[in-house]
Design a protein around this motif. Structure first.
Motif, PDB file in Angstrom:
ATOM      1  N   LEU A 152       0.821  -1.216   0.000  1.00 25.40           N
ATOM      2  CA  LEU A 152       0.000   0.000   0.000  1.00 25.40           C
ATOM      3  C   LEU A 152       0.846   1.254   0.000  1.00 25.40           C
ATOM      4  CD1 LEU A 152      -2.839  -0.942   2.514  1.00 25.40           C
ATOM      5  CD2 LEU A 152      -2.838  -1.087   0.017  1.00 25.40           C
ATOM      6  N   GLY A 153       2.158   1.086   0.131  1.00 22.97           N
ATOM      7  CA  GLY A 153       3.014   2.256   0.239  1.00 22.97           C
ATOM      8  C   GLY A 153       2.828   2.923   1.585  1.00 22.97           C
ATOM      9  N   LEU A 154       3.220   4.181   1.649  1.00 20.48           N
ATOM     10  CA  LEU A 154       3.164   4.947   2.891  1.00 20.48           C
ATOM     11  C   LEU A 154       2.230   6.118   2.651  1.00 20.48           C
ATOM     12  CD1 LEU A 154       7.032   5.031   3.133  1.00 20.48           C
ATOM     13  CD2 LEU A 154       5.539   3.510   4.443  1.00 20.48           C
ATOM     14  N   GLY A 155       1.526   6.560   3.649  1.00 22.42           N
ATOM     15  CA  GLY A 155       0.668   7.736   3.481  1.00 22.42           C
ATOM     16  C   GLY A 155      -0.793   7.368   3.534  1.00 22.42           C
ATOM     17  N   ASP A 156      -1.504   7.534   2.398  1.00 24.68           N
ATOM     18  CA  ASP A 156      -2.948   7.276   2.422  1.00 24.68           C
ATOM     19  C   ASP A 156      -3.383   6.331   1.307  1.00 24.68           C
ATOM     20  OD1 ASP A 156      -3.178   8.777   0.070  1.00 24.68           O
ATOM     21  OD2 ASP A 156      -3.411  10.638   1.186  1.00 24.68           O
ATOM     22  N   ALA A 157      -4.685   6.278   1.063  1.00 26.73           N
ATOM     23  CA  ALA A 157      -5.251   5.302   0.134  1.00 26.73           C
ATOM     24  C   ALA A 157      -4.702   5.454  -1.288  1.00 26.73           C
ATOM     25  CB  ALA A 157      -6.780   5.427   0.121  1.00 26.73           C
ATOM     26  N   ALA A 158      -4.391   6.678  -1.710  1.00 20.95           N
ATOM     27  CA  ALA A 158      -3.963   6.915  -3.094  1.00 20.95           C
ATOM     28  C   ALA A 158      -2.498   6.536  -3.334  1.00 20.95           C
ATOM     29  CB  ALA A 158      -4.188   8.384  -3.463  1.00 20.95           C
TER      30      ALA A 158
END
Lengths: 288, 288
Positions: free
Chosen positions: B7-13
Protein backbone atom coordinates in the motif's frame (compact mmCIF):
# COMPACT_ATOMS: atom_id res chain seq x y z
CA UNK A 1 5.42 22.80 -7.54
CA UNK A 2 8.14 20.35 -8.52
CA UNK A 3 6.84 16.78 -8.25
CA UNK A 4 9.48 14.06 -7.95
CA UNK A 5 7.52 10.96 -8.82
CA UNK A 6 8.72 7.38 -8.43
CA UNK A 7 7.63 5.03 -11.22
CA UNK A 8 8.40 1.88 -9.29
CA UNK A 9 9.73 -1.17 -11.09
CA UNK A 10 8.16 -3.00 -14.00
CA UNK A 11 5.85 -1.12 -16.37
CA UNK A 12 3.60 1.93 -16.69
CA UNK A 13 0.95 0.64 -14.24
CA UNK A 14 3.47 0.51 -11.39
CA UNK A 15 3.08 4.26 -10.79
CA UNK A 16 0.96 5.06 -7.72
CA UNK A 17 -2.52 6.54 -8.09
CA UNK A 18 -1.21 9.67 -6.36
CA UNK A 19 1.72 9.80 -8.77
CA UNK A 20 -0.54 9.44 -11.81
CA UNK A 21 -2.81 12.22 -10.53
CA UNK A 22 0.24 14.46 -10.13
CA UNK A 23 1.49 13.66 -13.64
CA UNK A 24 -1.87 14.70 -15.07
CA UNK A 25 -1.71 18.01 -13.22
CA UNK A 26 1.71 18.91 -14.62
CA UNK A 27 2.19 21.27 -17.53
CA UNK A 28 5.41 19.46 -18.46
CA UNK A 29 6.90 16.18 -17.33
CA UNK A 30 10.51 14.97 -17.53
CA UNK A 31 11.51 11.33 -17.60
CA UNK A 32 14.90 10.67 -16.01
CA UNK A 33 16.51 8.09 -18.24
CA UNK A 34 20.06 7.39 -17.16
CA UNK A 35 20.12 5.88 -13.66
CA UNK A 36 17.55 3.13 -14.32
CA UNK A 37 15.03 1.85 -16.89
CA UNK A 38 11.60 0.25 -16.84
CA UNK A 39 10.74 -2.76 -19.00
CA UNK A 40 8.72 -0.33 -21.13
CA UNK A 41 10.03 2.75 -22.91
CA UNK A 42 9.11 6.43 -23.09
CA UNK A 43 6.46 5.84 -25.77
CA UNK A 44 4.54 3.34 -23.63
CA UNK A 45 4.50 5.82 -20.74
CA UNK A 46 3.36 8.64 -23.03
CA UNK A 47 0.49 6.54 -24.27
CA UNK A 48 -0.42 5.56 -20.71
CA UNK A 49 -0.43 9.17 -19.47
CA UNK A 50 -1.87 10.64 -22.66
CA UNK A 51 0.87 13.27 -22.81
CA UNK A 52 4.35 13.81 -24.15
CA UNK A 53 7.37 13.37 -21.91
CA UNK A 54 10.70 15.15 -22.09
CA UNK A 55 13.66 12.78 -21.87
CA UNK A 56 16.09 13.95 -19.19
CA UNK A 57 19.59 12.62 -19.73
CA UNK A 58 22.52 13.20 -17.39
CA UNK A 59 23.54 16.43 -19.17
CA UNK A 60 20.08 17.96 -18.78
CA UNK A 61 19.67 17.00 -15.11
CA UNK A 62 23.18 17.96 -14.03
CA UNK A 63 23.73 21.01 -16.22
CA UNK A 64 20.27 22.06 -17.32
CA UNK A 65 18.53 21.96 -13.95
CA UNK A 66 17.44 25.59 -14.38
CA UNK A 67 15.56 24.54 -17.51
CA UNK A 68 13.76 21.76 -15.59
CA UNK A 69 12.85 24.14 -12.76
CA UNK A 70 11.78 27.01 -15.04
CA UNK A 71 8.41 28.46 -13.93
CA UNK A 72 7.95 25.62 -11.43
CA UNK A 73 6.96 28.28 -8.89
CA UNK A 74 3.85 29.12 -10.90
CA UNK A 75 3.10 25.83 -12.68
CA UNK A 76 3.42 22.12 -11.86
CA UNK A 77 6.44 20.33 -13.25
CA UNK A 78 6.89 16.57 -12.99
CA UNK A 79 10.17 14.68 -12.79
CA UNK A 80 9.72 10.93 -13.21
CA UNK A 81 12.29 8.55 -11.79
CA UNK A 82 12.31 4.77 -12.19
CA UNK A 83 12.08 3.21 -8.72
CA UNK A 84 12.01 5.80 -5.93
CA UNK A 85 13.07 9.43 -6.52
CA UNK A 86 15.85 9.24 -3.93
CA UNK A 87 17.63 6.23 -5.34
CA UNK A 88 20.26 8.43 -6.99
CA UNK A 89 22.39 11.23 -5.55
CA UNK A 90 21.81 13.41 -8.56
CA UNK A 91 18.17 13.98 -7.59
CA UNK A 92 19.13 15.40 -4.23
CA UNK A 93 20.94 18.04 -6.23
CA UNK A 94 17.75 18.90 -8.16
CA UNK A 95 15.84 19.22 -4.87
CA UNK A 96 18.50 21.53 -3.44
CA UNK A 97 18.33 23.77 -6.51
CA UNK A 98 14.53 23.91 -6.18
CA UNK A 99 14.78 24.82 -2.50
CA UNK A 100 17.33 27.54 -3.17
CA UNK A 101 15.14 28.94 -5.94
CA UNK A 102 12.17 29.05 -3.55
CA UNK A 103 10.28 26.38 -5.50
CA UNK A 104 8.19 24.00 -3.37
CA UNK A 105 8.68 20.29 -4.05
CA UNK A 106 6.82 17.12 -3.25
CA UNK A 107 8.07 13.55 -3.37
CA UNK A 108 5.78 10.70 -4.39
CA UNK A 109 7.48 7.51 -3.33
CA UNK A 110 7.45 4.11 -4.94
CA UNK A 111 9.19 0.76 -4.75
CA UNK A 112 12.87 0.60 -5.59
CA UNK A 113 15.25 -2.29 -5.90
CA UNK A 114 16.47 -1.38 -2.39
CA UNK A 115 13.25 -2.74 -0.85
CA UNK A 116 11.69 -4.85 -3.62
CA UNK A 117 14.69 -7.20 -3.50
CA UNK A 118 13.05 -8.62 -0.37
CA UNK A 119 10.89 -10.75 -2.67
CA UNK A 120 13.87 -13.00 -3.39
CA UNK A 121 13.33 -14.42 0.08
CA UNK A 122 16.05 -12.66 2.03
CA UNK A 123 14.97 -10.40 4.89
CA UNK A 124 15.65 -6.70 4.28
CA UNK A 125 16.94 -6.09 7.79
CA UNK A 126 19.62 -8.73 7.22
CA UNK A 127 21.22 -6.63 4.48
CA UNK A 128 24.36 -4.60 5.07
CA UNK A 129 25.72 -1.75 3.00
CA UNK A 130 24.63 -1.75 -0.66
CA UNK A 131 27.44 -1.77 -3.24
CA UNK A 132 27.74 -0.80 -6.90
CA UNK A 133 29.60 -2.72 -9.59
CA UNK A 134 30.89 -0.74 -12.56
CA UNK A 135 31.98 -2.05 -15.95
CA UNK A 136 35.73 -2.64 -15.79
CA UNK A 137 37.91 -1.07 -18.44
CA UNK A 138 41.43 -1.92 -19.55
CA UNK A 139 42.84 0.51 -17.04
CA UNK A 140 40.20 0.74 -14.30
CA UNK A 141 39.26 -2.39 -12.39
CA UNK A 142 38.03 -1.27 -8.96
CA UNK A 143 37.63 -4.00 -6.32
CA UNK A 144 36.42 -2.03 -3.30
CA UNK A 145 32.90 -3.48 -3.60
CA UNK A 146 34.34 -6.95 -2.98
CA UNK A 147 35.78 -5.85 0.36
CA UNK A 148 32.44 -4.36 1.38
CA UNK A 149 30.67 -7.62 0.48
CA UNK A 150 33.13 -9.58 2.62
CA UNK A 151 32.71 -7.12 5.48
CA UNK A 152 28.95 -7.59 5.31
CA UNK A 153 29.37 -11.38 5.21
CA UNK A 154 31.64 -11.30 8.24
CA UNK A 155 28.81 -9.53 10.08
CA UNK A 156 26.38 -12.20 8.76
CA UNK A 157 24.72 -9.74 6.37
CA UNK A 158 23.58 -10.03 2.76
CA UNK A 159 24.75 -7.54 0.12
CA UNK A 160 22.69 -6.00 -2.64
CA UNK A 161 24.93 -5.31 -5.65
CA UNK A 162 23.61 -2.66 -8.02
CA UNK A 163 24.93 -3.24 -11.52
CA UNK A 164 26.28 -0.61 -13.88
CA UNK A 165 24.20 1.16 -16.50
CA UNK A 166 25.78 3.04 -19.39
CA UNK A 167 23.44 5.08 -21.49
CA UNK A 168 24.37 7.85 -23.91
CA UNK A 169 28.07 7.23 -23.35
CA UNK A 170 30.61 8.50 -25.86
CA UNK A 171 33.69 6.56 -26.87
CA UNK A 172 36.90 8.35 -25.83
CA UNK A 173 37.66 8.81 -29.52
CA UNK A 174 34.34 10.50 -30.25
CA UNK A 175 34.57 12.57 -27.08
CA UNK A 176 38.03 13.86 -28.05
CA UNK A 177 36.82 14.71 -31.53
CA UNK A 178 33.81 16.46 -30.01
CA UNK A 179 31.46 14.17 -31.92
CA UNK A 180 28.04 13.72 -30.31
CA UNK A 181 27.91 10.06 -31.31
CA UNK A 182 26.77 7.75 -28.52
CA UNK A 183 27.50 4.10 -27.88
CA UNK A 184 24.57 1.68 -27.61
CA UNK A 185 23.25 1.44 -24.02
CA UNK A 186 24.86 -1.24 -21.87
CA UNK A 187 23.43 -2.87 -18.77
CA UNK A 188 25.62 -5.13 -16.66
CA UNK A 189 24.17 -8.63 -16.40
CA UNK A 190 24.23 -10.93 -13.39
CA UNK A 191 26.56 -13.15 -15.37
CA UNK A 192 29.03 -10.30 -15.97
CA UNK A 193 28.87 -9.27 -12.31
CA UNK A 194 29.50 -12.84 -11.17
CA UNK A 195 32.42 -13.06 -13.57
CA UNK A 196 34.01 -9.90 -12.11
CA UNK A 197 33.65 -11.27 -8.60
CA UNK A 198 35.20 -14.59 -9.60
CA UNK A 199 38.16 -12.78 -11.20
CA UNK A 200 38.75 -10.92 -7.93
CA UNK A 201 38.45 -14.12 -5.89
CA UNK A 202 40.91 -15.94 -8.14
CA UNK A 203 43.42 -13.09 -8.14
CA UNK A 204 43.31 -12.83 -4.36
CA UNK A 205 43.50 -16.59 -3.91
CA UNK A 206 46.63 -16.49 -6.05
CA UNK A 207 48.07 -13.96 -3.63
CA UNK A 208 47.32 -16.22 -0.70
CA UNK A 209 44.65 -13.95 0.75
CA UNK A 210 42.05 -15.39 3.10
CA UNK A 211 38.80 -15.31 1.17
CA UNK A 212 35.55 -13.76 2.44
CA UNK A 213 33.58 -15.52 -0.28
CA UNK A 214 34.25 -18.15 -2.93
CA UNK A 215 32.88 -19.42 -6.24
CA UNK A 216 30.54 -21.64 -4.17
CA UNK A 217 28.94 -18.84 -2.15
CA UNK A 218 25.17 -18.86 -2.62
CA UNK A 219 23.98 -15.78 -4.48
CA UNK A 220 20.71 -14.61 -5.97
CA UNK A 221 20.45 -13.11 -9.42
CA UNK A 222 17.36 -11.00 -10.08
CA UNK A 223 16.21 -9.58 -13.39
CA UNK A 224 13.34 -7.22 -14.24
CA UNK A 225 12.06 -7.25 -10.67
CA UNK A 226 8.39 -6.27 -10.50
CA UNK A 227 7.73 -7.02 -14.17
CA UNK A 228 5.55 -9.94 -15.28
CA UNK A 229 8.59 -11.78 -16.57
CA UNK A 230 10.80 -11.13 -13.54
CA UNK A 231 13.40 -13.82 -12.96
CA UNK A 232 14.93 -14.78 -9.64
CA UNK A 233 17.69 -17.39 -9.67
CA UNK A 234 19.32 -18.73 -6.55
CA UNK A 235 22.61 -20.44 -7.34
CA UNK A 236 26.29 -20.46 -6.54
CA UNK A 237 28.38 -17.57 -7.84
CA UNK A 238 30.01 -19.97 -10.32
CA UNK A 239 26.63 -21.06 -11.66
CA UNK A 240 25.46 -17.46 -12.03
CA UNK A 241 28.55 -16.60 -14.09
CA UNK A 242 27.18 -18.72 -16.91
CA UNK A 243 23.47 -17.95 -16.60
CA UNK A 244 21.34 -15.83 -18.90
CA UNK A 245 18.57 -13.99 -17.07
CA UNK A 246 17.40 -12.07 -20.15
CA UNK A 247 16.90 -8.32 -20.62
CA UNK A 248 17.74 -5.52 -18.15
CA UNK A 249 17.80 -4.53 -15.32
CA UNK A 250 19.75 -7.07 -13.36
CA UNK A 251 20.89 -7.05 -9.74
CA UNK A 252 22.91 -9.52 -7.73
CA UNK A 253 22.63 -10.44 -4.07
CA UNK A 254 25.47 -12.12 -2.21
CA UNK A 255 24.09 -13.93 0.82
CA UNK A 256 25.46 -13.68 4.33
CA UNK A 257 24.25 -15.88 7.18
CA UNK A 258 20.99 -17.54 6.19
CA UNK A 259 18.06 -17.99 8.52
CA UNK A 260 16.10 -21.24 8.01
CA UNK A 261 13.06 -19.26 6.81
CA UNK A 262 15.28 -17.51 4.28
CA UNK A 263 16.58 -20.87 3.06
CA UNK A 264 13.00 -22.06 2.61
CA UNK A 265 12.15 -18.92 0.64
CA UNK A 266 15.30 -19.15 -1.50
CA UNK A 267 14.35 -22.72 -2.31
CA UNK A 268 11.00 -21.54 -3.70
CA UNK A 269 12.81 -19.42 -6.23
CA UNK A 270 15.77 -21.71 -6.81
CA UNK A 271 16.48 -23.30 -10.14
CA UNK A 272 16.81 -27.09 -9.92
CA UNK A 273 20.59 -26.94 -10.19
CA UNK A 274 20.80 -24.70 -7.13
CA UNK A 275 18.58 -26.74 -4.85
CA UNK A 276 21.46 -29.03 -4.11
CA UNK A 277 23.54 -26.17 -2.79
CA UNK A 278 20.72 -25.01 -0.53
CA UNK A 279 20.53 -28.55 0.81
CA UNK A 280 24.22 -28.20 1.57
CA UNK A 281 23.55 -25.01 3.49
CA UNK A 282 20.76 -26.75 5.34
CA UNK A 283 22.99 -29.48 6.64
CA UNK A 284 25.94 -27.28 7.51
CA UNK A 285 26.21 -23.85 9.09
CA UNK A 286 23.62 -21.73 7.27
CA UNK A 287 26.53 -19.75 5.87
CA UNK A 288 28.38 -21.06 2.84
CA UNK B 1 -4.00 -16.28 -7.27
CA UNK B 2 -2.79 -14.77 -4.01
CA UNK B 3 -1.90 -11.12 -4.51
CA UNK B 4 0.44 -9.57 -1.96
CA UNK B 5 -0.09 -5.88 -2.52
CA UNK B 6 1.99 -3.09 -1.03
CA UNK B 7 0.00 0.00 0.00
CA UNK B 8 3.01 2.26 0.24
CA UNK B 9 3.16 4.95 2.89
CA UNK B 10 0.67 7.74 3.48
CA UNK B 11 -2.95 7.28 2.42
CA UNK B 12 -5.25 5.30 0.13
CA UNK B 13 -3.96 6.91 -3.09
CA UNK B 14 -0.44 5.61 -2.47
CA UNK B 15 -1.39 2.20 -3.85
CA UNK B 16 -0.07 1.58 -7.37
CA UNK B 17 -2.43 1.49 -10.35
CA UNK B 18 -1.48 -2.19 -10.79
CA UNK B 19 -2.21 -2.83 -7.14
CA UNK B 20 -5.61 -1.14 -7.33
CA UNK B 21 -6.51 -3.17 -10.42
CA UNK B 22 -5.60 -6.35 -8.56
CA UNK B 23 -7.68 -5.36 -5.52
CA UNK B 24 -10.71 -4.87 -7.76
CA UNK B 25 -10.24 -8.34 -9.26
CA UNK B 26 -10.18 -10.07 -5.86
CA UNK B 27 -13.19 -11.83 -4.39
CA UNK B 28 -11.92 -11.07 -0.88
CA UNK B 29 -9.21 -8.80 0.41
CA UNK B 30 -7.36 -8.89 3.74
CA UNK B 31 -5.72 -5.86 5.32
CA UNK B 32 -2.67 -6.73 7.42
CA UNK B 33 -2.92 -4.48 10.43
CA UNK B 34 -0.22 -5.26 12.95
CA UNK B 35 3.23 -4.58 11.45
CA UNK B 36 2.47 -1.05 10.21
CA UNK B 37 -0.32 1.49 9.72
CA UNK B 38 -1.26 4.14 7.18
CA UNK B 39 -2.40 7.62 8.19
CA UNK B 40 -5.89 6.49 7.16
CA UNK B 41 -7.85 3.57 8.57
CA UNK B 42 -9.66 0.54 7.18
CA UNK B 43 -12.85 2.51 6.51
CA UNK B 44 -11.08 5.05 4.29
CA UNK B 45 -9.55 2.21 2.25
CA UNK B 46 -12.90 0.46 1.95
CA UNK B 47 -14.50 3.63 0.63
CA UNK B 48 -11.62 4.12 -1.79
CA UNK B 49 -11.83 0.58 -3.18
CA UNK B 50 -15.61 0.33 -2.96
CA UNK B 51 -15.43 -2.99 -1.13
CA UNK B 52 -15.17 -4.41 2.35
CA UNK B 53 -11.83 -5.47 3.76
CA UNK B 54 -11.11 -8.23 6.27
CA UNK B 55 -8.81 -7.10 9.05
CA UNK B 56 -5.91 -9.53 9.45
CA UNK B 57 -4.34 -9.41 12.88
CA UNK B 58 -1.30 -11.40 13.97
CA UNK B 59 -3.43 -14.36 15.10
CA UNK B 60 -5.17 -14.67 11.75
CA UNK B 61 -1.98 -14.37 9.68
CA UNK B 62 0.13 -16.66 11.82
CA UNK B 63 -2.47 -19.22 12.84
CA UNK B 64 -5.28 -18.78 10.34
CA UNK B 65 -3.23 -18.76 7.14
CA UNK B 66 -5.31 -21.63 5.73
CA UNK B 67 -8.37 -19.42 6.04
CA UNK B 68 -6.63 -16.63 4.08
CA UNK B 69 -5.50 -19.05 1.37
CA UNK B 70 -8.85 -20.87 1.13
CA UNK B 71 -9.92 -21.27 -2.55
CA UNK B 72 -7.07 -18.99 -3.69
CA UNK B 73 -6.31 -21.59 -6.34
CA UNK B 74 -9.65 -20.90 -8.03
CA UNK B 75 -10.34 -17.28 -7.08
CA UNK B 76 -8.25 -14.14 -6.52
CA UNK B 77 -7.44 -13.24 -2.93
CA UNK B 78 -5.75 -9.99 -1.96
CA UNK B 79 -3.48 -9.42 1.03
CA UNK B 80 -2.74 -5.75 1.62
CA UNK B 81 0.39 -4.72 3.47
CA UNK B 82 1.36 -1.17 4.44
CA UNK B 83 4.65 -0.35 2.73
CA UNK B 84 6.06 -3.25 0.70
CA UNK B 85 4.80 -6.84 1.18
CA UNK B 86 8.24 -8.12 2.14
CA UNK B 87 8.89 -5.69 4.98
CA UNK B 88 7.94 -8.28 7.59
CA UNK B 89 9.12 -11.88 8.02
CA UNK B 90 5.63 -13.09 8.69
CA UNK B 91 4.61 -12.54 5.06
CA UNK B 92 7.34 -14.86 3.81
CA UNK B 93 5.58 -17.50 5.84
CA UNK B 94 2.28 -16.83 4.04
CA UNK B 95 4.03 -17.10 0.67
CA UNK B 96 5.61 -20.41 1.68
CA UNK B 97 2.24 -21.81 2.70
CA UNK B 98 0.76 -20.72 -0.64
CA UNK B 99 3.61 -22.35 -2.55
CA UNK B 100 3.27 -25.59 -0.62
CA UNK B 101 -0.49 -25.58 -1.25
CA UNK B 102 0.15 -25.13 -4.98
CA UNK B 103 -1.40 -21.64 -5.01
CA UNK B 104 0.25 -19.16 -7.40
CA UNK B 105 1.18 -15.79 -5.89
CA UNK B 106 2.11 -12.40 -7.23
CA UNK B 107 3.77 -9.51 -5.43
CA UNK B 108 2.88 -5.91 -6.23
CA UNK B 109 5.61 -3.78 -4.76
CA UNK B 110 5.44 -0.34 -3.25
CA UNK B 111 7.51 2.11 -1.26
CA UNK B 112 8.50 1.16 2.25
CA UNK B 113 10.29 3.07 4.97
CA UNK B 114 13.42 1.12 3.95
CA UNK B 115 13.74 3.17 0.75
CA UNK B 116 11.49 6.20 1.33
CA UNK B 117 13.71 7.30 4.21
CA UNK B 118 16.06 8.54 1.48
CA UNK B 119 13.93 11.70 1.32
CA UNK B 120 15.44 12.88 4.62
CA UNK B 121 18.55 13.70 2.62
CA UNK B 122 20.77 10.76 3.50
CA UNK B 123 21.89 8.48 0.66
CA UNK B 124 20.42 4.96 0.83
CA UNK B 125 23.70 3.28 -0.07
CA UNK B 126 25.30 4.89 2.97
CA UNK B 127 23.02 2.97 5.33
CA UNK B 128 24.21 -0.10 7.21
CA UNK B 129 22.12 -2.77 8.87
CA UNK B 130 18.61 -1.68 9.89
CA UNK B 131 17.73 -2.11 13.56
CA UNK B 132 14.49 -2.38 15.54
CA UNK B 133 13.75 -0.73 18.88
CA UNK B 134 11.19 -2.41 21.11
CA UNK B 135 9.31 -0.91 24.05
CA UNK B 136 11.29 -1.68 27.19
CA UNK B 137 9.54 -3.36 30.06
CA UNK B 138 10.49 -3.55 33.73
CA UNK B 139 12.35 -6.78 33.11
CA UNK B 140 13.38 -6.65 29.44
CA UNK B 141 15.62 -3.83 28.28
CA UNK B 142 17.52 -5.10 25.22
CA UNK B 143 20.45 -2.98 24.06
CA UNK B 144 21.74 -4.96 21.08
CA UNK B 145 20.43 -2.36 18.62
CA UNK B 146 22.77 0.22 20.17
CA UNK B 147 25.80 -1.93 19.40
CA UNK B 148 24.66 -2.36 15.80
CA UNK B 149 24.25 1.41 15.44
CA UNK B 150 27.78 1.94 16.75
CA UNK B 151 29.12 -0.73 14.41
CA UNK B 152 27.46 1.04 11.48
CA UNK B 153 28.88 4.39 12.62
CA UNK B 154 32.37 2.94 12.90
CA UNK B 155 32.01 1.92 9.25
CA UNK B 156 30.76 5.46 8.46
CA UNK B 157 27.21 4.25 7.85
CA UNK B 158 23.81 5.60 8.85
CA UNK B 159 21.29 3.45 10.72
CA UNK B 160 17.56 3.29 10.15
CA UNK B 161 15.83 2.48 13.45
CA UNK B 162 12.37 0.97 13.09
CA UNK B 163 10.25 1.75 16.12
CA UNK B 164 8.00 -0.69 17.96
CA UNK B 165 4.29 -1.07 17.26
CA UNK B 166 1.98 -2.78 19.74
CA UNK B 167 -1.52 -3.46 18.49
CA UNK B 168 -4.03 -5.85 19.99
CA UNK B 169 -1.70 -6.65 22.89
CA UNK B 170 -3.08 -8.20 26.05
CA UNK B 171 -1.89 -7.29 29.50
CA UNK B 172 -0.20 -10.23 31.27
CA UNK B 173 -3.08 -10.21 33.73
CA UNK B 174 -5.75 -10.48 31.03
CA UNK B 175 -3.72 -13.07 29.15
CA UNK B 176 -3.43 -15.25 32.25
CA UNK B 177 -7.14 -14.94 32.91
CA UNK B 178 -7.81 -15.80 29.27
CA UNK B 179 -9.67 -12.54 28.81
CA UNK B 180 -9.69 -11.26 25.22
CA UNK B 181 -9.33 -7.65 26.37
CA UNK B 182 -6.76 -5.69 24.42
CA UNK B 183 -4.64 -2.71 25.39
CA UNK B 184 -4.91 0.48 23.31
CA UNK B 185 -2.44 0.45 20.39
CA UNK B 186 0.97 1.95 21.11
CA UNK B 187 3.46 3.34 18.62
CA UNK B 188 6.95 4.24 19.77
CA UNK B 189 7.73 7.91 19.10
CA UNK B 190 11.04 9.40 18.03
CA UNK B 191 11.19 11.03 21.44
CA UNK B 192 10.81 7.68 23.24
CA UNK B 193 13.41 6.07 20.99
CA UNK B 194 15.87 8.90 21.60
CA UNK B 195 15.26 8.59 25.33
CA UNK B 196 16.08 4.84 25.26
CA UNK B 197 19.30 5.54 23.39
CA UNK B 198 20.29 8.25 25.87
CA UNK B 199 19.67 5.88 28.79
CA UNK B 200 21.98 3.33 27.20
CA UNK B 201 24.64 5.97 26.50
CA UNK B 202 24.50 7.24 30.08
CA UNK B 203 24.63 3.77 31.59
CA UNK B 204 27.63 2.82 29.47
CA UNK B 205 29.37 6.12 30.11
CA UNK B 206 28.97 5.36 33.82
CA UNK B 207 30.75 2.07 33.24
CA UNK B 208 33.61 3.85 31.53
CA UNK B 209 32.85 2.39 28.11
CA UNK B 210 34.14 4.15 25.01
CA UNK B 211 31.05 5.56 23.32
CA UNK B 212 30.14 4.99 19.66
CA UNK B 213 27.62 7.82 19.81
CA UNK B 214 26.62 10.54 22.27
CA UNK B 215 23.70 12.82 23.10
CA UNK B 216 25.13 15.26 20.52
CA UNK B 217 25.14 12.84 17.59
CA UNK B 218 23.10 14.24 14.72
CA UNK B 219 19.97 12.19 14.11
CA UNK B 220 16.89 12.55 11.94
CA UNK B 221 13.40 11.92 13.25
CA UNK B 222 10.76 11.17 10.62
CA UNK B 223 7.01 10.91 11.12
CA UNK B 224 4.23 9.89 8.73
CA UNK B 225 6.63 9.66 5.79
CA UNK B 226 4.81 9.98 2.47
CA UNK B 227 1.72 11.62 3.99
CA UNK B 228 0.84 15.26 3.34
CA UNK B 229 1.75 16.16 6.92
CA UNK B 230 5.02 14.21 7.02
CA UNK B 231 7.58 15.68 9.39
CA UNK B 232 11.34 15.39 9.11
CA UNK B 233 13.42 16.84 11.91
CA UNK B 234 17.19 16.90 11.90
CA UNK B 235 18.57 17.50 15.38
CA UNK B 236 20.87 16.10 18.01
CA UNK B 237 19.75 12.99 19.86
CA UNK B 238 19.25 15.12 22.97
CA UNK B 239 17.00 17.54 21.09
CA UNK B 240 14.95 14.72 19.62
CA UNK B 241 14.33 13.27 23.08
CA UNK B 242 12.11 16.24 23.83
CA UNK B 243 10.46 16.75 20.44
CA UNK B 244 6.87 15.99 19.48
CA UNK B 245 6.53 14.87 15.87
CA UNK B 246 2.81 14.11 16.14
CA UNK B 247 0.90 10.94 15.24
CA UNK B 248 2.36 7.58 14.08
CA UNK B 249 4.37 6.11 12.46
CA UNK B 250 7.75 7.39 13.54
CA UNK B 251 11.25 6.27 12.59
CA UNK B 252 14.66 7.45 13.70
CA UNK B 253 17.88 7.67 11.72
CA UNK B 254 21.25 7.87 13.43
CA UNK B 255 23.77 9.42 11.06
CA UNK B 256 27.20 8.02 10.31
CA UNK B 257 29.78 9.90 8.24
CA UNK B 258 28.07 12.73 6.39
CA UNK B 259 28.85 13.68 2.81
CA UNK B 260 28.69 17.44 2.08
CA UNK B 261 25.66 16.89 -0.21
CA UNK B 262 23.95 15.03 2.64
CA UNK B 263 24.67 17.91 5.01
CA UNK B 264 23.12 20.32 2.50
CA UNK B 265 20.03 18.11 2.23
CA UNK B 266 19.73 17.68 6.01
CA UNK B 267 19.88 21.44 6.33
CA UNK B 268 16.83 21.80 4.05
CA UNK B 269 14.80 19.74 6.47
CA UNK B 270 16.44 20.93 9.66
CA UNK B 271 14.55 22.79 12.34
CA UNK B 272 16.17 26.14 13.24
CA UNK B 273 17.62 24.74 16.48
CA UNK B 274 19.43 22.00 14.61
CA UNK B 275 21.02 24.19 11.97
CA UNK B 276 23.71 25.17 14.41
CA UNK B 277 24.76 21.55 14.87
CA UNK B 278 24.96 21.02 11.13
CA UNK B 279 27.19 24.09 10.95
CA UNK B 280 29.35 22.37 13.55
CA UNK B 281 29.55 19.28 11.35
CA UNK B 282 30.43 21.47 8.42
CA UNK B 283 33.43 22.95 10.12
CA UNK B 284 34.70 19.74 11.69
CA UNK B 285 34.96 16.20 10.39
CA UNK B 286 31.59 15.47 8.79
CA UNK B 287 31.01 12.94 11.54
CA UNK B 288 29.73 14.07 14.92
Amino acid sequence: MLYLIGLGLGDAADITVKGLQAVKRCSRVYLEAYTSVLTVGKEALEEYYGMELILADRDLVEQGADQILKDADVTDVGFLVVGDPFGATTHSDLVLRAVHAGIPYKVIHNASIMNAVGCCGLQLYNFGETVSLVFWTETWRPESFYDKICKNRTAGLHTLCLLDIKVKEQSIENMMRGKKIFEPPRFMTVSQAADQLIQIIQRRRGEGEELGMTEDTVCVGVARLGADDQTIRTATLRQLASCDLGGPLHSLVVTGRLHPLEVDMLRVNAEPDALQHLHMIDSSTYCS
